[in-house]
Design a protein around this motif. Structure first.
Motif, PDB file in Angstrom:
ATOM      1  N   ALA B 106       0.843  -1.202   0.000  1.00  0.00           N
ATOM      2  CA  ALA B 106       0.000   0.000   0.000  1.00  0.00           C
ATOM      3  C   ALA B 106       0.875   1.247   0.000  1.00  0.00           C
ATOM      4  O   ALA B 106       0.573   2.236  -0.668  1.00  0.00           O
ATOM      5  CB  ALA B 106      -0.930  -0.006   1.206  1.00  0.00           C
ATOM      6  N   ASP B 107       1.989   1.186   0.729  1.00  0.00           N
ATOM      7  CA  ASP B 107       2.890   2.329   0.789  1.00  0.00           C
ATOM      8  C   ASP B 107       3.538   2.575  -0.569  1.00  0.00           C
ATOM      9  O   ASP B 107       3.634   3.707  -1.038  1.00  0.00           O
ATOM     10  CB  ASP B 107       3.961   2.068   1.853  1.00  0.00           C
ATOM     11  N   ASP B 108       3.967   1.498  -1.230  1.00  0.00           N
ATOM     12  CA  ASP B 108       4.567   1.653  -2.557  1.00  0.00           C
ATOM     13  C   ASP B 108       3.568   2.236  -3.552  1.00  0.00           C
ATOM     14  O   ASP B 108       3.922   3.041  -4.407  1.00  0.00           O
ATOM     15  CB  ASP B 108       5.075   0.294  -3.073  1.00  0.00           C
ATOM     16  N   ARG B 113       1.476   8.320   4.468  1.00  0.00           N
ATOM     17  CA  ARG B 113       2.126   9.320   5.319  1.00  0.00           C
ATOM     18  C   ARG B 113       2.815   8.643   6.485  1.00  0.00           C
ATOM     19  O   ARG B 113       2.549   7.487   6.797  1.00  0.00           O
ATOM     20  CB  ARG B 113       1.062  10.300   5.816  1.00  0.00           C
ATOM     21  N   TRP B 114       3.694   9.430   7.159  1.00  0.00           N
ATOM     22  CA  TRP B 114       4.512   8.857   8.222  1.00  0.00           C
ATOM     23  C   TRP B 114       3.693   8.278   9.359  1.00  0.00           C
ATOM     24  O   TRP B 114       4.032   7.245   9.935  1.00  0.00           O
ATOM     25  CB  TRP B 114       5.483   9.911   8.782  1.00  0.00           C
ATOM     26  N   ARG B 115       2.551   8.945   9.678  1.00  0.00           N
ATOM     27  CA  ARG B 115       1.781   8.449  10.822  1.00  0.00           C
ATOM     28  C   ARG B 115       1.220   7.046  10.556  1.00  0.00           C
ATOM     29  O   ARG B 115       1.140   6.223  11.450  1.00  0.00           O
ATOM     30  CB  ARG B 115       0.682   9.433  11.217  1.00  0.00           C
ATOM     31  N   HIS B 116       0.853   6.780   9.278  1.00  0.00           N
ATOM     32  CA  HIS B 116       0.385   5.433   8.960  1.00  0.00           C
ATOM     33  C   HIS B 116       1.511   4.420   9.102  1.00  0.00           C
ATOM     34  O   HIS B 116       1.311   3.301   9.555  1.00  0.00           O
ATOM     35  CB  HIS B 116      -0.158   5.378   7.538  1.00  0.00           C
ATOM     36  N   LEU B 120       0.539   1.496  11.844  1.00  0.00           N
ATOM     37  CA  LEU B 120       0.127   0.163  11.414  1.00  0.00           C
ATOM     38  C   LEU B 120       1.068  -0.962  11.855  1.00  0.00           C
ATOM     39  O   LEU B 120       0.597  -2.010  12.276  1.00  0.00           O
ATOM     40  CB  LEU B 120      -0.103   0.147   9.901  1.00  0.00           C
ATOM     41  N   PRO B 121       2.412  -0.781  11.789  1.00  0.00           N
ATOM     42  CA  PRO B 121       3.267  -1.871  12.268  1.00  0.00           C
ATOM     43  C   PRO B 121       3.036  -2.174  13.750  1.00  0.00           C
ATOM     44  O   PRO B 121       3.116  -3.325  14.167  1.00  0.00           O
ATOM     45  CB  PRO B 121       4.692  -1.355  12.043  1.00  0.00           C
ATOM     46  N   SER B 122       2.719  -1.137  14.528  1.00  0.00           N
ATOM     47  CA  SER B 122       2.455  -1.379  15.951  1.00  0.00           C
ATOM     48  C   SER B 122       1.220  -2.257  16.097  1.00  0.00           C
ATOM     49  O   SER B 122       1.221  -3.230  16.862  1.00  0.00           O
ATOM     50  CB  SER B 122       2.214  -0.064  16.688  1.00  0.00           C
ATOM     51  N   VAL B 123       0.152  -1.920  15.339  1.00  0.00           N
ATOM     52  CA  VAL B 123      -1.063  -2.720  15.430  1.00  0.00           C
ATOM     53  C   VAL B 123      -0.809  -4.127  14.891  1.00  0.00           C
ATOM     54  O   VAL B 123      -1.297  -5.115  15.443  1.00  0.00           O
ATOM     55  CB  VAL B 123      -2.218  -2.038  14.668  1.00  0.00           C
ATOM     56  N   GLY B 169       9.249  -4.230  16.102  1.00  0.00           N
ATOM     57  CA  GLY B 169       8.690  -4.376  14.757  1.00  0.00           C
ATOM     58  C   GLY B 169       8.786  -3.078  13.978  1.00  0.00           C
ATOM     59  O   GLY B 169       9.220  -3.051  12.820  1.00  0.00           O
ATOM     60  N   VAL B 170       8.391  -1.979  14.623  1.00  0.00           N
ATOM     61  CA  VAL B 170       8.431  -0.673  13.962  1.00  0.00           C
ATOM     62  C   VAL B 170       9.872  -0.323  13.591  1.00  0.00           C
ATOM     63  O   VAL B 170      10.157   0.142  12.478  1.00  0.00           O
ATOM     64  CB  VAL B 170       7.842   0.418  14.886  1.00  0.00           C
TER      65      VAL B 170
END
Lengths: 400, 400
Positions: B106-108, B113-116, B120-123, B169-170
């Motif tokens: 999705a990022d590619d 944005r940075w907040r996503h 998301l990796p935390s979740v 993870g992050v």
């Protein structure tokens, strides 16, 4: 149970608004990534963001992840007797759904080929089948009363049952995907199927198998919430398209709760319009009858209404099988065709076009509503088959 | 164990060739989906397919799914004593990796944005933490010998340990992502880290905790195989870019085996260059010092070599903190700057630029090789710290 459900409902409320909000804020990103399409059934062809199902899918996963500690809260404090088997089921379910979300999004972005679309859902349901094997491994089918004379009380179909479950995922994902193309239809039908499953779960909650139906509710509720978050913007006139992503996630979600909740046959009952549409589409999907790239209805800009789309084919190109299929469908009044100068012009074989043949030119919103009424009617029929009628065929109430 | 490993190795061989084959056949789809970028360090700017990490990631998941029935083969036949806790670990691991694959892709596609990227990796690591809590819940850290006088033999940091694991993870995902930008570097460093973990697993296999290290191998082996499948095409001169997708999947894979294998500190030891690069980048990431959009080296087309990229900033815009950071870095010989007419010109704070400052103008391939030699050297240092040196600080061998 009630505390968990209240927490989940709170999370779901956040999910509805979260999905809507994120969807609005991500629309520019989708358009700048060329993830947009034109609405062919509208007079103006402005680009509309596509694949927004990935947003509802991600929010769905986030809610489910956040709910895990709540769902297993009591058990976590008592780690010795932790119900690993339940957590295994949940994780396998989420893994399969996450895989389909990924595949759907990849399909929207890359326009994958058919072989990928059939291969990957089968592989994605593998963890689910392993968990089913480990936790239940019940591959026995209760035989309906009238057939028991010949087949006995129950038949163990063994390995075939796993093939059936693997196919279920492939079928559900693709069945929703091919009954689509007009504003609000994908989401509408999914919401009706989802709510039907929810009602079924609530009814069954006070019977023997509470745990299974609670499990199903814990998956279906966040799914419905995040889908509702997309609904308004996808309804006529659509500001967003949900894309293959949404259809794939929806289909897999239904398959997953059906398989792990042991009511896959009931789930299939809620899919009556999709099954009809799939069977009806088969001659075109297998190219026995020519299949144009798009089979959605044709837009008439002067009347702002939709009419059935058609395909033309010279009679000699059809072959015997194709011709006989058309004659059978004609005798069942399921096709409208015109034969002139050795060329057959017939409607495309989709439920949407069939409704248009019976209703005549129809406004897009009315057409969606008609199809959704059919879906609701089929859910009522499904409940009738599941409850009053099933007692004629089975002694027990927990066979589907 | 050996039969399972042989089967896995066979699957891995298929994975290497499968990834390479699919990657080649999907390249036109990637380009037509506008998923392509230009290689700024080359004389010719032809579009190169991006985000091919999604292919290796999918093949990795398929191999892992196919391996589940083999891995649990013996136990499946004896369903009563099935090790649900092991299957739970595996599914949580695959779920987290699948989420990162989705997020990376999705990022590619969307340039999130940075907040996503942080949220998301935390979740995504939440299921992992639940499983860790349920299966181990060991939040005790063994205190190094010299500190035991003050802190005692062990310290239970409780909840903080989960925060640490969530952050891991992050960190791993983003740390690989910011040490990138020249052909073959992302894949090269990931392969070296992966092989280091594999060697560590093999060494530990005959010690107390065989099961954990076997688990880690079952994840690392398919990861290495699918990564190898991309390696050749990504090596200088690159025909494909692996994209954020690959970095995210790699980082999460390493974090997952570290967490569930109880050797997260050892994994971090293999990340020495990434940790250095991350700390070094912090002033620019937090915008204490200006950060241009791209910090990769600059290409000199006449010499076909790369030089360190720079950023310019008027002195008064820097602030006291920025200035003091630059002076400290200067005294550590970690920055090269030029001060003229109240404007400071300095190199961008990345390991790649730092190597270029020490080496002078360097060919891209030589630069990648140099950075990979540094990575290998750091792995050797990591093993030295882990084995001979650790005995000075700890009595036991299984504390990391």
């Amino acid at each position: 149970m009630w505390i968990e459900l209240c927490c989940l409902l709170l999370l779901c409320c956040a999910g509805v608004f979260g999905t809507r909000q994120i969807c609005q804020s991500l629309q520019p990103l989708l358009i700048s990534a060329h993830l947009c399409g034109k609405d062919l059934c509208k007079p103006k062809q402005t680009p509309i963001p596509e694949a927004t199902g990935v947003i509802s899918g991600c929010v769905f996963l986030i809610i489910s992840f956040l709910f895990i500690p709540i769902q297993f809260g009591n058990n976590i404090l008592n780690a010795e007797n932790f119900p690993h088997n339940e957590l295994v089921e949940l994780l396998a379910a989420l893994l399969s759904i996450c895989c389909m979300l990924l595949l759907g999004f990849a399909d929207d972005v890359l326009n994958l080929r058919w072989r990928h679309k059939l291969l990957l859902p089968s592989v994605a349901s593998l963890p689910l089948l392993v968990v089913y094997y480990v936790n239940f491994n019940s591959t026995t089918i209760i035989v309906p009363l009238p057939l028991r004379e010949w087949l006995g009380h129950a038949v163990n179909i063994g390995f075939l049952y796993y093939v059936y479950m693997g196919m279920l995922g492939v079928f559900c994902t693709n069945a929703i995907n091919i009954l689509a193309g007009i504003n609000g239809l994908e989401i509408g039908q999914s919401l009706i199927i989802g709510f039907s499953i929810l009602i079924f779960n609530i009814v069954e909650l006070y019977r023997e198998t509470q745990q299974t139906h609670l499990f199903s509710m814990y998956i279906i509720l966040p799914y419905l919430a995040t889908t509702l978050g997309l609904f308004q913007q996808n309804w006529y006139p659509a500001e967003i398209f949900v894309g293959d992503t949404f259809c794939y996630v929806s289909g897999m979600t239904f398959a997953v709760v059906g398989i792990l909740g042991h009511f896959s046959k009931t789930v299939l009952l809620f899919f009556i319009p999709q099954i009809f549409n799939f069977l009806y589409s088969l001659p075109q999907l297998f190219h026995i009858v020519p299949c144009p790239r798009h089979r959605m209805p044709k837009y008439n800009s002067s009347s702002d209404k939709l009419i059935a789309s058609t395909c033309k084919v010279p009679k000699e190109e059809l072959g015997k099988l194709g011709l006989s299929i058309i004659y059978v469908l004609k005798s069942l009044k399921l096709v409208e065709y015109d034969y002139r100068e050795d060329v057959i012009t017939m409607n495309n074989f989709t439920l949407i076009n069939l409704v248009l043949i019976y209703r005549g030119p129809t406004h897009e919103k009315t057409l969606t509503l008609t199809l959704l009424y059919i879906q609701i009617l089929c859910s009522v029929i499904a409940f009738t088959i599941r409850y009053p009628l099933a007692s004629y065929f089975y002694n027990t109430s927990s066979v589907m």
